[in-house]
Scaffold this motif. Structure first.
Motif, PDB file in Angstrom:
ATOM      1  N   ASP A 108      22.083  12.233 -42.511  1.00  0.00           N
ATOM      2  CA  ASP A 108      23.533  12.961 -42.623  1.00  0.00           C
ATOM      3  C   ASP A 108      23.451  13.991 -43.569  1.00  0.00           C
ATOM      4  O   ASP A 108      22.644  14.189 -44.433  1.00  0.00           O
ATOM      5  CB  ASP A 108      24.660  12.232 -42.924  1.00  0.00           C
ATOM      6  N   TYR A 109      24.466  15.237 -43.187  1.00  0.00           N
ATOM      7  CA  TYR A 109      24.338  16.294 -44.180  1.00  0.00           C
ATOM      8  C   TYR A 109      25.784  16.566 -44.344  1.00  0.00           C
ATOM      9  O   TYR A 109      26.572  17.134 -43.502  1.00  0.00           O
ATOM     10  CB  TYR A 109      23.797  17.365 -43.820  1.00  0.00           C
ATOM     11  N   ILE A 110      26.431  16.306 -45.599  1.00  0.00           N
ATOM     12  CA  ILE A 110      27.871  16.697 -45.862  1.00  0.00           C
ATOM     13  C   ILE A 110      27.922  17.971 -46.993  1.00  0.00           C
ATOM     14  O   ILE A 110      27.273  18.000 -47.865  1.00  0.00           O
ATOM     15  CB  ILE A 110      28.394  15.679 -46.727  1.00  0.00           C
ATOM     16  N   SER A 111      28.652  18.868 -46.290  1.00  0.00           N
ATOM     17  CA  SER A 111      28.956  20.013 -47.197  1.00  0.00           C
ATOM     18  C   SER A 111      30.045  19.665 -48.050  1.00  0.00           C
ATOM     19  O   SER A 111      31.110  19.147 -48.031  1.00  0.00           O
ATOM     20  CB  SER A 111      29.249  21.294 -46.247  1.00  0.00           C
ATOM     21  N   LYS A 112      29.741  20.374 -49.285  1.00  0.00           N
ATOM     22  CA  LYS A 112      30.669  20.253 -50.560  1.00  0.00           C
ATOM     23  C   LYS A 112      31.507  21.687 -50.315  1.00  0.00           C
ATOM     24  O   LYS A 112      31.397  22.503 -50.023  1.00  0.00           O
ATOM     25  CB  LYS A 112      30.155  20.490 -51.885  1.00  0.00           C
ATOM     26  N   PRO A 113      33.152  21.446 -50.572  1.00  0.00           N
ATOM     27  CA  PRO A 113      33.700  20.222 -50.846  1.00  0.00           C
ATOM     28  C   PRO A 113      34.009  19.204 -49.876  1.00  0.00           C
ATOM     29  O   PRO A 113      34.172  19.805 -48.458  1.00  0.00           O
ATOM     30  CB  PRO A 113      34.927  20.677 -51.656  1.00  0.00           C
ATOM     31  N   PHE A 114      33.907  18.005 -50.161  1.00  0.00           N
ATOM     32  CA  PHE A 114      34.444  16.977 -49.188  1.00  0.00           C
ATOM     33  C   PHE A 114      35.609  16.217 -49.724  1.00  0.00           C
ATOM     34  O   PHE A 114      35.868  16.021 -51.026  1.00  0.00           O
ATOM     35  CB  PHE A 114      33.060  16.024 -48.790  1.00  0.00           C
ATOM     36  N   THR A 115      36.162  15.268 -48.841  1.00  0.00           N
ATOM     37  CA  THR A 115      37.120  14.402 -49.340  1.00  0.00           C
ATOM     38  C   THR A 115      36.621  12.994 -49.556  1.00  0.00           C
ATOM     39  O   THR A 115      35.454  12.734 -49.097  1.00  0.00           O
ATOM     40  CB  THR A 115      37.992  14.143 -48.262  1.00  0.00           C
TER      41      THR A 115
END
Length: 268
Positions: A108-115
């Protein structure tokens, strides 16, 4: 999120060069049943993953000494750590960055900002997928049998990098940097572990991929050459003839003739 027996005391390895980011991640996940380990760069993260075998890794991309992509390549090239899910966390949101993260082995790849809710949900999902995957695997191989020579991990990472990028390979220095080493050391490790040079492996890999494309597709020979990293069909033909004893066109023609003969034989 409900606390279940499967998620109790799962160990999350956080790899980020920012102490602020590390604290923020631990605070965001503080209500979840996780233990945390911390590393400040990719190399330290790789070594800590080997030592502790975490259940999941949260991996930043931009870090000094060794970036996240390089660390992930090594993690996926080592049998001891290849099954650990890696989630990239990065402020870099370009499509090519996300694609690279998935190509090197991230789940997975989560971009900042995230909740916090999104991060917790994705961690929960991937831990659950890992649990299901483990339940369907055969009996685990003892750790002593999974262990590899450290140099072989780098070599295997390079092999995978080459196979994934045959059509547009960087130069040898860039390949070496992509797995956290330098050209001269990689050259020595590769020869010691495989008995061949990096360039010899690239040549063999390109011919093998060319053979597969000629067998399995109708792609024009010129396009096959470009797909596997040759500048033109002539260079491909020369290398192919040296290895296979005939040109790509002659090889494909022979395959077609053999297929025709089989059809005739089956018809009788």
């Amino acid at each position: 999120m409900p606390l279940t027996s499967e998620t109790v005391k799962k160990n999350i390895l956080i790899v980020d060069d920012s102490a602020f980011e590390q604290r923020m991640l631990m605070e965001l996940l503080s209500e979840q049943p996780y233990r945390f380990s911390i590393a400040f760069n990719g190399y330290q993260g790789y070594q800590l993953a080997l030592a502790t075998l975490p259940d999941l890794i949260l991996l930043d991309v931009r870090m000094p000494e060794m970036d996240g992509y390089t660390a992930c390549r090594l993690l996926k090239a080592n049998p001891e750590t290849e099954q650990i899910p890696v989630i990239f966390l990065s402020g870099a949101d370009a499509a090519k960055e996300r694609i690279m993260g998935l190509q090197v082995g991230g789940v997975d790849y989560i971009s900042k900002p995230f909740t916090p809710e999104e991060l917790a949900a994705r961690i929960h999902i991937h831990l659950g997928l890992m649990r299901k995957s483990n339940s369907t695997l055969p009996i685990a191989v003892p750790a002593s049998e999974r262990q590899q020579h450290p140099d072989l991990v780098f070599v295997n990472a390079v092999k995978q990098l080459i196979l994934d990028n045959l059509g547009s390979l960087p130069n040898l220095s860039e390949i070496a940097r992509s797995v956290g080493t330098y050209r001269e050391k990689l050259t020595l490790m590769f020869r010691e572990q495989t008995g061949m040079t990096v360039f010899a492996f690239i040549r063999e890999a390109r011919i093998a991929r060319g053979v597969a494309l000629l067998q399995q597709t109708d792609i024009d020979v010129q396009d096959v050459a470009l797909l596997i990293g040759f500048h033109n069909a002539g260079n491909f033909a020369t290398a192919f003839r040296e290895r296979m004893g005939m040109t790509p066109s002659a090889y494909r023609q022979r395959l077609q003739e053999q297929a025709g003969q089989r059809q005739v034989s089956n018809g009788h």
